[in-house]
Enzyme design. Structure first.
Site, PDB file in Angstrom:
ATOM      1  N   LYS A  73       4.226   0.864   9.616  1.00  0.00           N
ATOM      2  CA  LYS A  73       4.419   2.092   8.839  1.00  0.00           C
ATOM      3  C   LYS A  73       3.839   3.301   9.566  1.00  0.00           C
ATOM      4  O   LYS A  73       4.374   4.396   9.485  1.00  0.00           O
ATOM      5  CB  LYS A  73       3.784   1.953   7.454  1.00  0.00           C
ATOM      6  N   GLU A  89       0.878  -1.165   0.000  1.00  0.00           N
ATOM      7  CA  GLU A  89       0.000   0.000   0.000  1.00  0.00           C
ATOM      8  C   GLU A  89       0.923   1.224   0.000  1.00  0.00           C
ATOM      9  O   GLU A  89       1.798   1.338   0.864  1.00  0.00           O
ATOM     10  CB  GLU A  89      -0.867  -0.002   1.259  1.00  0.00           C
ATOM     11  N   ARG A 107       5.078 -12.900   9.604  1.00  0.00           N
ATOM     12  CA  ARG A 107       5.783 -11.686   9.231  1.00  0.00           C
ATOM     13  C   ARG A 107       7.124 -11.636   9.950  1.00  0.00           C
ATOM     14  O   ARG A 107       7.324 -12.285  10.967  1.00  0.00           O
ATOM     15  CB  ARG A 107       4.939 -10.454   9.517  1.00  0.00           C
TER      16      ARG A 107
HETATM   17  P1  ATP Z   1       2.805  -2.259   8.023  1.00  0.00           P
HETATM   18  O1  ATP Z   1       2.047  -2.919   9.099  1.00  0.00           O
HETATM   19  O2  ATP Z   1       4.262  -2.213   8.278  1.00  0.00           O
HETATM   20  O3  ATP Z   1       2.259  -0.942   7.645  1.00  0.00           O
HETATM   21  P2  ATP Z   1       1.494  -3.563   5.886  1.00  0.00           P
HETATM   22  O4  ATP Z   1       1.293  -5.025   5.894  1.00  0.00           O
HETATM   23  O5  ATP Z   1       0.310  -2.738   6.170  1.00  0.00           O
HETATM   24  O6  ATP Z   1       2.724  -3.220   6.793  1.00  0.00           O
HETATM   25  P3  ATP Z   1       1.652  -3.363   3.065  1.00  0.00           P
HETATM   26  O7  ATP Z   1       2.112  -2.233   2.245  1.00  0.00           O
HETATM   27  O8  ATP Z   1       0.223  -3.705   3.033  1.00  0.00           O
HETATM   28  O9  ATP Z   1       2.104  -3.049   4.554  1.00  0.00           O
HETATM   29  O10 ATP Z   1       2.536  -4.642   2.804  1.00  0.00           O
HETATM   30  C1  ATP Z   1       2.874  -5.116   1.533  1.00  0.00           C
HETATM   31  C2  ATP Z   1       3.258  -6.552   1.642  1.00  0.00           C
HETATM   32  O11 ATP Z   1       4.362  -6.713   2.522  1.00  0.00           O
HETATM   33  C3  ATP Z   1       2.130  -7.387   2.183  1.00  0.00           C
HETATM   34  O12 ATP Z   1       2.008  -8.551   1.401  1.00  0.00           O
HETATM   35  C4  ATP Z   1       2.561  -7.693   3.575  1.00  0.00           C
HETATM   36  O13 ATP Z   1       2.048  -8.923   3.995  1.00  0.00           O
HETATM   37  C5  ATP Z   1       4.066  -7.698   3.473  1.00  0.00           C
HETATM   38  N1  ATP Z   1       4.670  -7.339   4.744  1.00  0.00           N
HETATM   39  C6  ATP Z   1       4.451  -6.237   5.470  1.00  0.00           C
HETATM   40  N2  ATP Z   1       5.134  -6.264   6.629  1.00  0.00           N
HETATM   41  C7  ATP Z   1       5.826  -7.426   6.627  1.00  0.00           C
HETATM   42  C8  ATP Z   1       6.716  -8.061   7.548  1.00  0.00           C
HETATM   43  N3  ATP Z   1       7.045  -7.499   8.704  1.00  0.00           N
HETATM   44  N4  ATP Z   1       7.227  -9.271   7.212  1.00  0.00           N
HETATM   45  C9  ATP Z   1       6.906  -9.846   6.040  1.00  0.00           C
HETATM   46  N5  ATP Z   1       6.074  -9.311   5.136  1.00  0.00           N
HETATM   47  C10 ATP Z   1       5.521  -8.131   5.422  1.00  0.00           C
HETATM   48 MG    MG Z   2      -1.402  -3.577   4.789  1.00  0.00          MG
END
Ligand code: ATP
Ligand code: MG
Length: 570
Positions: free
Chosen positions: A276, A41, A266
């Site tokens: 984020k 995102e 994760r």
């Molecule tokens: P955050 O909680 O850090 O904002 P998010 O999951 O909301 O992370 P996205 O931009 O939606 O952020 O993530 C893009 C991809 O990266 C998704 O497929 C998510 O599952 C993966 N991802 C995010 N954080 C991690 C992590 N700590 N370890 C592995 N994969 C991750």
């Molecule tokens: Mg997300």
């Protein structure tokens, strides 16, 4: 970089995702096709957790001769920005991966998603609800209590179609109506209790502008976007496990291509936050020097700090893929960059806390060119010349007036070898009478102990580094330590970061003495300062002939020690 190079990074371990793909290939499920995607995102910069997901998705596509798409999940117009899109592309590319022309956006599918929604309404599987968001929450129930149906749940198909059209045309205010899937308010899975698919939002979108007055919810857009791209294996983190029945329900009702969702744990690192939202508040609160502050766990921060793409890919591989939540020791990340830079970084001499040393029996005005090895791990990196003269600088740490036991460096009456040069003996220390600070160390050198060509058999117990006082230059060196002082800052709900930020996470040294060869370095170049650590030329503050050095990591390798201890205790 070619895919082959990436495959050679380190031996790929098998894992449960590979086993699933292998099985799908054996049963010829998608005619041998493997397609994954990385779906960020664009609401912030990518972090090391995303790097793991990138390495996993692009790595699998490379290994199985498949494809990996880059898809921006841009369904929320209020938090998304072009700056984030650009930074994400830069980071994925820098990590060594390529999506060719497959750069997609969930917003590209807004028309298609709208059509899909109409299909569900026509099937009696979606309805317009007109109660408030709070009421929706109240009626939703709890994990132990079933939800209650909204009074609008049984509107006719025609009425739903009409209201949905008006929602789309901007005839309603925000919050007046939503479109919900009609599934089961009593389902034990809360995600199945008639989730909202669309809400009214009178906001401009970074790509679709003012075209839409309604925006799809993430849960409605995500699975369908995967389906539209014919993703075969849709990899996501564990928190989406109980969304899978919902995604499968949409796909089944729409009768469209069914991606298979597989969840993995994760990446969590101690002493690090990865949300984020929290990283954004560090940036906005000026606790750090932007998203790419070298202390940030962002990919851009790690890059500026001096991490290499190889070290991050190797780290991701080492961490492996787990089905259960776990926390990785941040020293494993540090181990990965040490291992990489040990092979590649040129060794140089730099004195961070200079103390002047005069060799009283060395000829005045003489400058000698000594030969230094650039990297003992890699003879092909050759040698270079370094200047030596009567006056040099050594590090304050390497001198003690009263040495503790086993101190094999310099102290009065003791001998030590100067790296690539001679053995010297300390004869005298000159101190500031008032403060007691050391002003100068006076030594004698032994001319027949020259490194490589000396005829003497004299040995010294220790070797210290130094920099020539005649031929050197001064630079700013930045020493970084962990940003957080607590092991689990992610667990802290306190908004005030001051409570758990490490006050010593950045130490700036203005007048370090560096060997002259370092004057013309390029931003991003990496070195080992002998006996001190790995350093990278900062890309933000360095100027021509005036580099600023970031410490990537110290030489001390706590991870190797942990591993050694573990293997001994086996
Ligand atoms: P955050 O909680 O850090 O904002 P998010 O999951 O909301 O992370 P996205 O931009 O939606 O952020 O993530 C893009 C991809 O990266 C998704 O497929 C998510 O599952 C993966 N991802 C995010 N954080 C991690 C992590 N700590 N370890 C592995 N994969 C991750
Ligand atoms: Mg997300």
């Amino acid at each position: 970089m070619s895919n082959e190079d990436i495959n050679n990074d380190s031996k790929k371990q098998s894992n449960f995702i590979r086993e699933i793909i292998d099985e799908d290939l054996r049963s010829n499920k998608h005619n041998g096709r493997v397609q994954t995607r990385f779906p960020p995102e664009p609401n912030g910069y990518l972090h090391i957790g995303h790097a793991k997901s990138i390495c996993l998705n692009f790595g699998l596509a490379n290994d199985y001769k498949g494809l990996c798409n880059l898809r921006f999940d841009d369904t929320n117009p209020t938090k998304e920005e072009q700056e984030y899109v650009d930074s994400i592309k830069e980071d994925v590319r820098w990590l060594g991966f390529d999506w060719d022309d497959r750069e997609y956006y969930a917003s590209d599918y807004f028309d298609q998603l709208y059509e899909y929604a109409i299909k569900l309404i026509n099937k009696g599987k979606a309805y317009i609800d007109s109660i408030s968001a709070d009421q929706i929450r109240e009626l939703r129930g709890t994990p132990t209590e079933p939800g209650k149906e909204s009074p609008y749940r049984n509107r006719s198909v025609d009425e739903n179609l009409d209201l949905f059209e008006k929602m789309k045309n901007g005839e309603f205010k925000e919050g007046e109506h939503v479109l919900r899937a009609k599934i089961n308010m009593a389902s034990p899975n809360l995600n199945m209790r008639d989730p909202v698919m669309y809400r009214v939002l009178h906001k401009s979108h970074h790509r679709t502008g003012d075209k839409w007055y309604i925006y799809p919810m993430y849960d409605w857009a995500h699975g369908q976007s995967d389906s539209i791209e014919k993703i075969t294996h849709s990899l996501c983190t564990l928190e989406f496990e109980n969304h899978r029945p919902l995604y499968d329900w949409f796909i089944k009702e729409l009768e469209i291509f069914p991606p298979r969702q597989i969840e993995f744990a994760r990446l969590n690192l101690n002493y690090t936050i990865m949300s984020k939202r929290k990283l954004l508040s560090l940036v906005e609160g000026n606790y750090v020097d932007g998203w790419d502050d070298p202390r940030m766990p962002t990919i851009s921060g790690l890059r500026r700090r001096g991490y290499t793409p190889e070290s991050i890919r190797n780290f991701s591989e080492r961490v492996g893929i787990a089905k259960r939540e776990n926390t990785i020791d941040v020293s494993l990340l540090e181990f990965s960059i040490r291992e990489d830079l040990n092979k590649r970084a040129k060794r140089v001499m730099a004195v961070l806390n200079p103390l002047k040393l005069v060799i009283t029996n060395y000829p005045d005005g003489q400058i000698e060119e000594l030969e230094a090895i650039n990297n003992p791990e890699d003879p092909s990196m050759g040698t270079r010349k370094i200047s030596f003269s009567k006056e040099i600088f050594i590090d304050k740490e390497d001198f003690r007036e009263v040495p503790p036991p086993k101190f094999h460096r310099l102290s009065p009456g003791k001998e030590v070898r100067l790296r690539y040069a001679y053995i010297i003996r300390c004869d005298e220390v000159i101190k500031d009478e008032k403060t007691g600070d050391f002003l100068e160390i006076r030594c004698t050198y032994f001319p027949d102990t020259k490194s490589g060509s000396g005829t003497s058999t004299k040995k010294a117990k220790g070797t210290i580094h130094w920099v020539c006082a005649k031929n050197h230059f001064e630079a700013e060196v930045r020493l970084y330590d962990r940003l957080f002082s607590v092991e689990n800052p992610e667990g802290e709900e306190r908004i005030d970061f001051n409570n758990f930020l490490n006050p010593n996470s950045l130490q700036i040294i203005k007048n370090s003495k560096l060997e002259a060869s370092l004057k013309n370095v390029m931003p991003g170049e990496k070195f080992q300062f002998e006996r001190t650590g790995y350093f990278c030329v900062d890309t933000k503050y360095s100027k021509k002939n005036s580099p600023v050095f970031n410490r990537v990591v110290t030489l001390r390798d706590s991870w190797a020690k942990i591993e050694q201890a573990a293997s001994k205790s086996k």
